[in-house]
Design a protein around this motif. Structure first.
Motif, PDB file in Angstrom:
ATOM      1  N   SER A  12      48.977  37.585  57.996  1.00  0.00           N
ATOM      2  CA  SER A  12      49.103  38.042  59.379  1.00  0.00           C
ATOM      3  C   SER A  12      47.694  38.198  59.939  1.00  0.00           C
ATOM      4  CB  SER A  12      49.865  39.372  59.445  1.00  0.00           C
ATOM      5  OG  SER A  12      51.175  39.196  58.969  1.00  0.00           O
ATOM      6  N   TYR A  13      47.342  37.326  60.890  1.00  0.00           N
ATOM      7  CA  TYR A  13      45.991  37.275  61.428  1.00  0.00           C
ATOM      8  C   TYR A  13      45.820  38.244  62.593  1.00  0.00           C
ATOM      9  CZ  TYR A  13      45.797  32.861  58.838  1.00  0.00           C
ATOM     10  OH  TYR A  13      45.843  31.903  57.853  1.00  0.00           O
ATOM     11  N   ASP A  14      44.658  38.851  62.666  1.00  0.00           N
ATOM     12  CA  ASP A  14      44.273  39.705  63.774  1.00  0.00           C
ATOM     13  C   ASP A  14      44.137  38.855  65.035  1.00  0.00           C
ATOM     14  OD1 ASP A  14      43.056  42.578  64.315  1.00  0.00           O
ATOM     15  OD2 ASP A  14      41.796  41.134  65.386  1.00  0.00           O
ATOM     16  N   ALA A  15      44.364  39.459  66.188  1.00  0.00           N
ATOM     17  CA  ALA A  15      44.258  38.724  67.444  1.00  0.00           C
ATOM     18  C   ALA A  15      42.838  38.231  67.704  1.00  0.00           C
ATOM     19  CB  ALA A  15      44.725  39.597  68.612  1.00  0.00           C
ATOM     20  N   SER A  16      41.845  38.886  67.090  1.00  0.00           N
ATOM     21  CA  SER A  16      40.448  38.476  67.282  1.00  0.00           C
ATOM     22  C   SER A  16      39.947  37.548  66.171  1.00  0.00           C
ATOM     23  CB  SER A  16      39.548  39.714  67.362  1.00  0.00           C
ATOM     24  OG  SER A  16      39.540  40.390  66.113  1.00  0.00           O
ATOM     25  N   ALA A  17      40.817  37.159  65.253  1.00  0.00           N
ATOM     26  CA  ALA A  17      40.407  36.315  64.123  1.00  0.00           C
ATOM     27  C   ALA A  17      39.985  34.934  64.613  1.00  0.00           C
ATOM     28  CB  ALA A  17      41.544  36.188  63.126  1.00  0.00           C
ATOM     29  N   THR A  18      39.041  34.340  63.871  1.00  0.00           N
ATOM     30  CA  THR A  18      38.550  33.006  64.234  1.00  0.00           C
ATOM     31  C   THR A  18      38.741  31.991  63.109  1.00  0.00           C
ATOM     32  OG1 THR A  18      36.325  33.571  63.475  1.00  0.00           O
ATOM     33  CG2 THR A  18      36.819  33.952  65.813  1.00  0.00           C
ATOM     34  N   ALA A  19      39.221  32.441  61.945  1.00  0.00           N
ATOM     35  CA  ALA A  19      39.440  31.543  60.811  1.00  0.00           C
ATOM     36  C   ALA A  19      40.580  32.090  59.971  1.00  0.00           C
ATOM     37  CB  ALA A  19      38.175  31.386  59.971  1.00  0.00           C
ATOM     38  N   GLY A  20      41.122  31.244  59.105  1.00  0.00           N
ATOM     39  CA  GLY A  20      42.317  31.601  58.350  1.00  0.00           C
ATOM     40  C   GLY A  20      42.083  31.991  56.908  1.00  0.00           C
ATOM     41  N   VAL A  21      43.079  31.681  56.081  1.00  0.00           N
ATOM     42  CA  VAL A  21      43.119  32.082  54.681  1.00  0.00           C
ATOM     43  C   VAL A  21      43.198  30.838  53.796  1.00  0.00           C
ATOM     44  CG1 VAL A  21      44.665  33.142  52.965  1.00  0.00           C
ATOM     45  CG2 VAL A  21      44.124  34.353  55.065  1.00  0.00           C
ATOM     46  N   ARG A  22      42.527  30.906  52.670  1.00  0.00           N
ATOM     47  CA  ARG A  22      42.552  29.836  51.670  1.00  0.00           C
ATOM     48  C   ARG A  22      43.129  30.399  50.369  1.00  0.00           C
ATOM     49  NH1 ARG A  22      37.278  26.934  51.575  1.00  0.00           N
ATOM     50  NH2 ARG A  22      38.430  25.745  53.140  1.00  0.00           N
ATOM     51  N   VAL A  23      44.003  29.619  49.729  1.00  0.00           N
ATOM     52  CA  VAL A  23      44.494  29.929  48.389  1.00  0.00           C
ATOM     53  C   VAL A  23      43.703  29.028  47.438  1.00  0.00           C
ATOM     54  CG1 VAL A  23      46.484  29.960  46.843  1.00  0.00           C
ATOM     55  CG2 VAL A  23      46.795  30.448  49.284  1.00  0.00           C
ATOM     56  N   ARG A  24      43.000  29.645  46.481  1.00  0.00           N
ATOM     57  CA  ARG A  24      42.147  28.880  45.564  1.00  0.00           C
ATOM     58  C   ARG A  24      42.466  29.316  44.136  1.00  0.00           C
ATOM     59  NH1 ARG A  24      36.501  29.730  47.405  1.00  0.00           N
ATOM     60  NH2 ARG A  24      36.758  31.810  46.573  1.00  0.00           N
ATOM     61  N   TRP A  25      42.500  28.348  43.207  1.00  0.00           N
ATOM     62  CA  TRP A  25      42.786  28.706  41.828  1.00  0.00           C
ATOM     63  C   TRP A  25      41.689  28.232  40.896  1.00  0.00           C
ATOM     64  CZ3 TRP A  25      45.715  25.829  45.067  1.00  0.00           C
ATOM     65  CH2 TRP A  25      45.876  24.473  44.792  1.00  0.00           C
ATOM     66  N   LEU A  26      41.371  29.109  39.929  1.00  0.00           N
ATOM     67  CA  LEU A  26      40.298  28.890  38.968  1.00  0.00           C
ATOM     68  C   LEU A  26      40.893  28.976  37.562  1.00  0.00           C
ATOM     69  CD1 LEU A  26      37.881  31.520  40.563  1.00  0.00           C
ATOM     70  CD2 LEU A  26      38.055  29.115  41.176  1.00  0.00           C
ATOM     71  N   TYR A  27      40.505  28.064  36.680  1.00  0.00           N
ATOM     72  CA  TYR A  27      41.062  28.014  35.328  1.00  0.00           C
ATOM     73  C   TYR A  27      40.118  28.647  34.309  1.00  0.00           C
ATOM     74  CZ  TYR A  27      44.377  24.633  37.249  1.00  0.00           C
ATOM     75  OH  TYR A  27      45.348  24.018  37.985  1.00  0.00           O
ATOM     76  N   SER A  28      40.725  29.188  33.220  1.00  0.00           N
ATOM     77  CA  SER A  28      39.956  29.767  32.119  1.00  0.00           C
ATOM     78  C   SER A  28      40.709  29.614  30.805  1.00  0.00           C
ATOM     79  CB  SER A  28      39.705  31.254  32.369  1.00  0.00           C
ATOM     80  OG  SER A  28      39.131  31.863  31.230  1.00  0.00           O
ATOM     81  N   PRO A  29      40.008  29.238  29.732  1.00  0.00           N
ATOM     82  CA  PRO A  29      40.662  29.166  28.425  1.00  0.00           C
ATOM     83  C   PRO A  29      40.767  30.518  27.737  1.00  0.00           C
ATOM     84  CG  PRO A  29      38.403  28.437  28.230  1.00  0.00           C
ATOM     85  CD  PRO A  29      38.649  28.707  29.692  1.00  0.00           C
ATOM     86  N   ASP A  30      39.932  31.499  28.184  1.00  0.00           N
ATOM     87  CA  ASP A  30      39.866  32.776  27.461  1.00  0.00           C
ATOM     88  C   ASP A  30      40.092  34.011  28.334  1.00  0.00           C
ATOM     89  OD1 ASP A  30      37.523  32.862  28.926  1.00  0.00           O
ATOM     90  OD2 ASP A  30      36.197  32.774  27.184  1.00  0.00           O
TER      91      ASP A  30
END
Length: 134
Positions: free
Chosen positions: A53-71
């Motif tokens: 849910s973005y603020d009315a004054s927002a200028t950019a959005g949201v990113r979903v990013r995933w990072l992998y790890s073996p441990d």
């Protein structure tokens, strides 16, 4: 003979966990992120549904990013994850709410999912659900 093989393939069913709410009305500050650790032992993918849910004054959005790890401690860098296209952006419109479902392959035992606020001045309110698939 082909018919019986085809019938066998049709009987294969994926198994899913019940959706689990992992973020509830989480406020993510400007240029900040929230993280969810996914331990996917025995699963092949995670499905993340993110509602921003973005603020009315927002200028950019949201990113979903995933990072992998073996441990569980040594994760991909955010830059390398994005270089590998391990991210997805929600659409953006100031003052609006957007929802996106992202399929994340579980390539390692641990996966860190980051919900990144790309806006440098406004916070965003986020809900997120996780479902695992075998």
């Amino acid at each position: 003979m082909l018919g019986s093989r085809f019938t066998s393939l049709l009987s294969i069913k994926s198994e899913r966990t019940e959706p689990e709410r992992v973020l509830f009305a989480q406020t993510i500050g400007a240029s900040s992120s929230a993280e969810v650790l996914v331990s996917g032992e025995g699963y092949s993918a995670a499905v993340m549904t993110v509602k921003a849910s973005y603020d009315a004054s927002a200028t950019a959005g949201v990113r979903v990013r995933w990072l992998y790890s073996p441990d569980g401690t040594t994760f991909d860098s955010p830059e390398d994850a994005e270089d590998a296209n391990n991210s997805a952006d929600l659409t953006f419109s100031a003052g609006a709410t957007r929802t996106r479902t992202v399929l994340i392959p579980l390539l390692q035992k641990y996966t860190k999912v980051q919900i990144v606020n790309l806006d440098g001045s406004a916070s965003v309110t986020v809900d997120a659900w996780k479902t695992l698939i075998r």
